[in-house]
Design a protein around this motif. Structure first.
Motif, mmCIF file in Angstrom:
data_model
loop_
_atom_site.group_PDB
_atom_site.id
_atom_site.type_symbol
_atom_site.label_atom_id
_atom_site.label_comp_id
_atom_site.label_asym_id
_atom_site.label_seq_id
_atom_site.Cartn_x
_atom_site.Cartn_y
_atom_site.Cartn_z
ATOM 1 N N VAL A 51 0.843 -1.201 0.000
ATOM 2 C CA VAL A 51 0.000 0.000 0.000
ATOM 3 C C VAL A 51 0.878 1.252 0.000
ATOM 4 N N THR A 52 0.665 2.113 -0.994
ATOM 5 C CA THR A 52 1.420 3.373 -1.053
ATOM 6 C C THR A 52 0.605 4.559 -0.550
ATOM 7 N N LEU A 53 -0.714 4.441 -0.583
ATOM 8 C CA LEU A 53 -1.596 5.508 -0.091
ATOM 9 C C LEU A 53 -2.900 4.870 0.366
ATOM 10 N N ALA A 54 -3.385 5.322 1.499
ATOM 11 C CA ALA A 54 -4.703 4.915 1.981
ATOM 12 C C ALA A 54 -5.278 6.103 2.716
ATOM 13 N N GLY A 62 -15.965 5.365 3.189
ATOM 14 C CA GLY A 62 -15.247 4.834 2.038
ATOM 15 C C GLY A 62 -13.750 4.974 2.245
ATOM 16 N N ARG A 63 -13.006 4.460 1.269
ATOM 17 C CA ARG A 63 -11.549 4.554 1.305
ATOM 18 C C ARG A 63 -11.028 4.726 -0.119
ATOM 19 N N GLU A 64 -9.914 5.409 -0.225
ATOM 20 C CA GLU A 64 -9.146 5.433 -1.461
ATOM 21 C C GLU A 64 -7.838 4.740 -1.148
ATOM 22 N N VAL A 65 -7.449 3.769 -1.984
ATOM 23 C CA VAL A 65 -6.224 3.006 -1.750
ATOM 24 C C VAL A 65 -5.444 2.918 -3.049
ATOM 25 N N ARG A 66 -4.135 3.082 -2.934
ATOM 26 C CA ARG A 66 -3.228 2.901 -4.071
ATOM 27 C C ARG A 66 -2.164 1.894 -3.673
ATOM 28 N N LEU A 67 -1.821 1.036 -4.628
ATOM 29 C CA LEU A 67 -0.833 -0.006 -4.379
ATOM 30 C C LEU A 67 0.441 0.241 -5.177
ATOM 31 N N VAL A 68 1.512 -0.409 -4.758
ATOM 32 C CA VAL A 68 2.750 -0.408 -5.524
ATOM 33 C C VAL A 68 2.401 -0.904 -6.933
ATOM 34 N N GLN A 74 -11.286 2.593 -5.261
ATOM 35 C CA GLN A 74 -12.259 3.392 -4.518
ATOM 36 C C GLN A 74 -13.163 2.368 -3.857
ATOM 37 N N GLU A 75 -13.286 2.442 -2.540
ATOM 38 C CA GLU A 75 -13.966 1.397 -1.790
ATOM 39 C C GLU A 75 -15.092 1.949 -0.924
ATOM 40 N N THR A 76 -16.005 1.056 -0.588
ATOM 41 C CA THR A 76 -17.054 1.336 0.383
ATOM 42 C C THR A 76 -16.839 0.422 1.576
ATOM 43 N N VAL A 77 -16.800 0.991 2.775
ATOM 44 C CA VAL A 77 -16.686 0.186 3.986
ATOM 45 C C VAL A 77 -18.026 -0.518 4.199
ATOM 46 N N MET A 78 -17.975 -1.832 4.272
ATOM 47 C CA MET A 78 -19.184 -2.649 4.399
ATOM 48 C C MET A 78 -19.445 -3.093 5.841
ATOM 49 N N ALA A 79 -18.392 -3.227 6.629
ATOM 50 C CA ALA A 79 -18.541 -3.639 8.028
ATOM 51 C C ALA A 79 -17.401 -3.049 8.828
ATOM 52 N N ALA A 80 -17.735 -2.473 9.951
ATOM 53 C CA ALA A 80 -16.750 -1.927 10.882
ATOM 54 C C ALA A 80 -17.229 -2.293 12.284
ATOM 55 N N ASP A 81 -16.984 -3.541 12.640
ATOM 56 C CA ASP A 81 -17.405 -4.070 13.929
ATOM 57 C C ASP A 81 -16.205 -4.064 14.869
ATOM 58 N N PRO A 82 -16.141 -3.113 15.799
ATOM 59 C CA PRO A 82 -14.965 -2.974 16.654
ATOM 60 C C PRO A 82 -14.499 -4.296 17.246
ATOM 61 N N GLU A 83 -13.177 -4.503 17.112
ATOM 62 C CA GLU A 83 -12.469 -5.660 17.657
ATOM 63 C C GLU A 83 -12.853 -6.977 17.000
ATOM 64 N N TYR A 86 -13.534 -5.932 9.891
ATOM 65 C CA TYR A 86 -13.460 -4.747 9.047
ATOM 66 C C TYR A 86 -13.499 -5.247 7.610
ATOM 67 N N ALA A 87 -14.475 -4.772 6.846
ATOM 68 C CA ALA A 87 -14.636 -5.257 5.473
ATOM 69 C C ALA A 87 -14.947 -4.094 4.551
ATOM 70 N N TYR A 88 -14.483 -4.199 3.317
ATOM 71 C CA TYR A 88 -14.720 -3.151 2.326
ATOM 72 C C TYR A 88 -14.862 -3.772 0.938
ATOM 73 N N ARG A 89 -15.697 -3.130 0.155
ATOM 74 C CA ARG A 89 -15.974 -3.549 -1.227
ATOM 75 C C ARG A 89 -15.300 -2.559 -2.165
ATOM 76 N N VAL A 90 -14.691 -3.063 -3.222
ATOM 77 C CA VAL A 90 -14.113 -2.184 -4.231
ATOM 78 C C VAL A 90 -15.224 -1.803 -5.210
ATOM 79 N N ASP A 91 -15.405 -0.488 -5.381
ATOM 80 C CA ASP A 91 -16.417 0.020 -6.302
ATOM 81 C C ASP A 91 -15.828 0.393 -7.658
ATOM 82 N N GLU A 92 -14.615 0.956 -7.630
ATOM 83 C CA GLU A 92 -13.934 1.363 -8.864
ATOM 84 C C GLU A 92 -12.465 0.999 -8.760
ATOM 85 N N THR A 93 -11.897 0.567 -9.886
ATOM 86 C CA THR A 93 -10.480 0.236 -9.929
ATOM 87 C C THR A 93 -9.947 0.355 -11.345
ATOM 88 N N ASN A 94 -8.642 0.414 -11.445
ATOM 89 C CA ASN A 94 -7.988 0.352 -12.748
ATOM 90 C C ASN A 94 -7.383 -1.032 -12.981
#
Length: 164
Positions: A51-54, A62-68, A74-83, A86-94
């Motif tokens: 991961v180079t940027l998050a 949501g999240r924006e993530v860039r990889l090496v 471009q992601e949507t957080v689908m679950a954030a259950d403390p402890e 943590y889950a996210y779906r990719v909505d857009e990618t190259n």
């Protein structure tokens, strides 16, 4: 070229055509691991080498993530259950070939007071060539995951007060 992916729900981690599941253990407690995953999104490049940027988007929904190598998500957080999860779906990618992608991090106490078992599920769909390529990438993805969890654990151990 940025492409929109098929939206999927959390059940995709169980019924995706391609499911890669990896596990590792940390000395850190589930609450510390969860904070690093879900609350310190911008810290990911400091422990996950791919991961180079998050950064969070849409107020944390949501999240924006860039990889090496230049892959972007471009992601949507689908679950954030403390402890726990943590889950996210990719909505857009190259990334070419992928039709749907969801990642889930599950956390469970390894044993009372002895760290966290981290399970990462990479669930995806795509044409036959994409599936073949992803199957071939499995060993490298597993290595990347295990290295990331070790680096995260080292980072978290530096943040823990002495004696904990």
């Amino acid at each position: 070229m940025v492409r929109r992916l098929r939206p999927v729900g959390l059940d995709f981690t169980e019924d995706a055509p391609i499911r890669l599941v990896f596990t590792a253990r940390t000395a850190a407690a589930p609450e510390a691991v969860y904070r690093a995953l879900a609350e310190d999104v911008e810290g990911w490049p400091r422990w996950f080498g791919a991961v180079t940027l998050a950064r969070p988007t849409h107020g944390g929904a949501g999240r924006e993530v860039r990889l090496v190598g230049g892959t972007r998500f471009q992601e949507t957080v689908m679950a954030a259950d403390p402890e726990q999860r943590y889950a996210y779906r990719v909505d857009e990618t190259n990334l070419p070939g992928v039709r749907a992608l969801l990642e889930e991090w599950r956390l469970s106490p390894a044993a009372p007071g002895s760290g966290t078992l981290v399970r990462w599920t990479f669930a995806a769909d795509g044409p036959a060539l994409f599936r073949f390529a992803l199957a071939g990438a499995r060993p490298g993805m597993g290595l990347s995951f295990r290295s990331a969890v070790r680096a995260l654990d080292a980072r978290l151990s530096q943040q823990r007060p002495a004696g904990q």
